[in-house]
Design an enzyme around this catalytic site. Structure first.
Site, PDB file in Angstrom:
ATOM      1  N   HIS A   9       0.714   6.114  -6.339  1.00  0.00           N
ATOM      2  CA  HIS A   9       0.795   5.148  -7.438  1.00  0.00           C
ATOM      3  C   HIS A   9       2.083   4.335  -7.378  1.00  0.00           C
ATOM      4  O   HIS A   9       3.094   4.780  -6.825  1.00  0.00           O
ATOM      5  CB  HIS A   9       0.697   5.861  -8.789  1.00  0.00           C
ATOM      6  CG  HIS A   9       1.821   6.828  -9.032  1.00  0.00           C
ATOM      7  ND1 HIS A   9       3.075   6.437  -9.435  1.00  0.00           N
ATOM      8  CD2 HIS A   9       1.874   8.175  -8.908  1.00  0.00           C
ATOM      9  CE1 HIS A   9       3.857   7.488  -9.564  1.00  0.00           C
ATOM     10  NE2 HIS A   9       3.154   8.561  -9.243  1.00  0.00           N
ATOM     11  N   GLU A  13       7.217   4.607 -15.169  1.00  0.00           N
ATOM     12  CA  GLU A  13       8.357   4.460 -16.081  1.00  0.00           C
ATOM     13  C   GLU A  13       9.335   5.620 -15.919  1.00  0.00           C
ATOM     14  O   GLU A  13      10.548   5.435 -16.034  1.00  0.00           O
ATOM     15  CB  GLU A  13       7.849   4.371 -17.516  1.00  0.00           C
ATOM     16  CG  GLU A  13       7.057   3.103 -17.807  1.00  0.00           C
ATOM     17  CD  GLU A  13       6.436   3.078 -19.182  1.00  0.00           C
ATOM     18  OE1 GLU A  13       6.330   4.161 -19.805  1.00  0.00           O
ATOM     19  OE2 GLU A  13       6.060   1.981 -19.650  1.00  0.00           O
ATOM     20  N   THR A  21       8.261  14.211 -13.569  1.00  0.00           N
ATOM     21  CA  THR A  21       7.062  13.709 -14.236  1.00  0.00           C
ATOM     22  C   THR A  21       5.907  14.706 -14.204  1.00  0.00           C
ATOM     23  O   THR A  21       5.411  15.121 -15.245  1.00  0.00           O
ATOM     24  CB  THR A  21       6.609  12.376 -13.606  1.00  0.00           C
ATOM     25  OG1 THR A  21       7.731  11.484 -13.552  1.00  0.00           O
ATOM     26  CG2 THR A  21       5.510  11.739 -14.440  1.00  0.00           C
ATOM     27  N   ARG A  60      -1.126   6.457 -14.402  1.00  0.00           N
ATOM     28  CA  ARG A  60      -0.356   5.696 -13.413  1.00  0.00           C
ATOM     29  C   ARG A  60      -1.143   5.564 -12.109  1.00  0.00           C
ATOM     30  O   ARG A  60      -1.026   4.559 -11.410  1.00  0.00           O
ATOM     31  CB  ARG A  60       1.012   6.332 -13.187  1.00  0.00           C
ATOM     32  CG  ARG A  60       1.024   7.775 -12.717  1.00  0.00           C
ATOM     33  CD  ARG A  60       2.448   8.321 -12.819  1.00  0.00           C
ATOM     34  NE  ARG A  60       2.633   9.664 -12.295  1.00  0.00           N
ATOM     35  CZ  ARG A  60       2.437  10.777 -12.998  1.00  0.00           C
ATOM     36  NH1 ARG A  60       2.003  10.694 -14.247  1.00  0.00           N
ATOM     37  NH2 ARG A  60       2.674  11.964 -12.455  1.00  0.00           N
ATOM     38  N   GLU A  87      -0.710  14.964  -9.842  1.00  0.00           N
ATOM     39  CA  GLU A  87       0.584  15.314  -9.261  1.00  0.00           C
ATOM     40  C   GLU A  87       0.823  16.820  -9.378  1.00  0.00           C
ATOM     41  O   GLU A  87       0.174  17.516 -10.178  1.00  0.00           O
ATOM     42  CB  GLU A  87       1.682  14.534 -10.001  1.00  0.00           C
ATOM     43  CG  GLU A  87       3.127  14.819  -9.594  1.00  0.00           C
ATOM     44  CD  GLU A  87       3.406  14.558  -8.124  1.00  0.00           C
ATOM     45  OE1 GLU A  87       2.873  15.326  -7.287  1.00  0.00           O
ATOM     46  OE2 GLU A  87       4.159  13.626  -7.815  1.00  0.00           O
ATOM     47  N   HIS A 182      -0.794  10.816  -5.953  1.00  0.00           N
ATOM     48  CA  HIS A 182       0.616  11.048  -6.277  1.00  0.00           C
ATOM     49  C   HIS A 182       1.366  11.590  -5.064  1.00  0.00           C
ATOM     50  O   HIS A 182       0.758  12.043  -4.082  1.00  0.00           O
ATOM     51  CB  HIS A 182       0.708  12.040  -7.436  1.00  0.00           C
ATOM     52  CG  HIS A 182      -0.088  11.619  -8.627  1.00  0.00           C
ATOM     53  ND1 HIS A 182       0.463  10.933  -9.682  1.00  0.00           N
ATOM     54  CD2 HIS A 182      -1.412  11.746  -8.907  1.00  0.00           C
ATOM     55  CE1 HIS A 182      -0.488  10.666 -10.571  1.00  0.00           C
ATOM     56  NE2 HIS A 182      -1.626  11.150 -10.125  1.00  0.00           N
TER      57      HIS A 182
END
Length: 228
Positions: A9, A13, A21, A60, A87, A182
């Site tokens: 991706h 942010e 994340t 994402r 992820e 991811h």
């Protein structure tokens, strides 16, 4: 020859803020949107026609997929979403600043959590676990298999069965497959495809928002790989 396209991706942010994340469902940054748009245009310029897409349940990755298909005029392509391409779950590290965490626990310890092949991160807090278990995205997922903190090895153990059961079947039919996911779920696939040693794969860097093309033979052995 079947063609496999792997795309991490675009910048999120939390990537921009240097935060862990994992399964936190954060959005793309402006840079991440632009990365995905430009990559979709490259697919169109190269005349690459996709037959089927697999992506994670995290927005994402889903939004990156949208921009890739939109900009290459392929929004009609069948797209399948699965938690198995999410992820790596970073457990109690999720939401923490990487620099501040290194200052608290030491750079060596954080590197072990981030880059070891088979070491799991710290456990989630009770509050993190409660929010996670209430997430509607996972309402139909058996709680007994929901990860609460994963090593890269754990991530590979959930990704490769999905490769065998779903993704590879389309490639064996000679189709062009896009996997939009991811950093760590793609590392798991790359380790499997290229037989990368355990002590090397965690340091394998994957560009954000940039399609990585694998040319495969009929037995799905890698013949060539390159970024667009």
């Amino acid at each position: 020859m079947p063609k496999l396209i792997l795309c991490r991706h675009g910048q999120s942010e939390w990537n921009a803020k240097n935060l862990f994340t994992g399964w936190a469902d954060v959005d793309l940054s402006e840079q991440g949107v632009d990365e995905a748009i430009q990559s979709g245009r490259k697919l169109k310029d190269q005349g690459i026609e996709i037959d089927v897409v697999f992506t994670s349940l995290l927005k994402r990755s889903i939004k990156t997929t949208y921009y890739l298909l939109h900009e290459s005029d392929q929004l009609f392509i069948p797209t399948h979403k699965t938690w198995r391409l999410n992820e790596r779950h970073y457990g109690g590290l999720q939401g923490l600043n990487k620099k501040e965490t290194a200052e608290k626990y030491g750079e060596d310890q954080v590197q072990i959590w981030r880059r070891s092949y088979d070491v799991k991160p710290p456990e989630q807090s009770d509050a993190q676990r409660e929010d996670y278990l209430k997430d509607r995205k996972y309402a139909l997922l058996d709680r007994r298999i929901m990860p609460e903190g994963e090593s890269l090895k754990d991530t590979l153990d959930r990704v490769i069965p999905f490769w065998n059961d779903a993704i590879s079947q389309h490639l064996l039919d000679g189709q062009t497959v896009l996997v939009s996911a991811h950093g760590n779920s793609l590392r798991a696939l790359i380790k499997f495809l290229e037989d990368v040693p355990d002590d090397e794969i965690a340091h394998y860097e994957i560009k954000t928002g940039a399609p990585l093309i694998y040319e495969l033979d009929d037995a799905l052995k890698v013949q060539d790989s390159y970024y667009l």
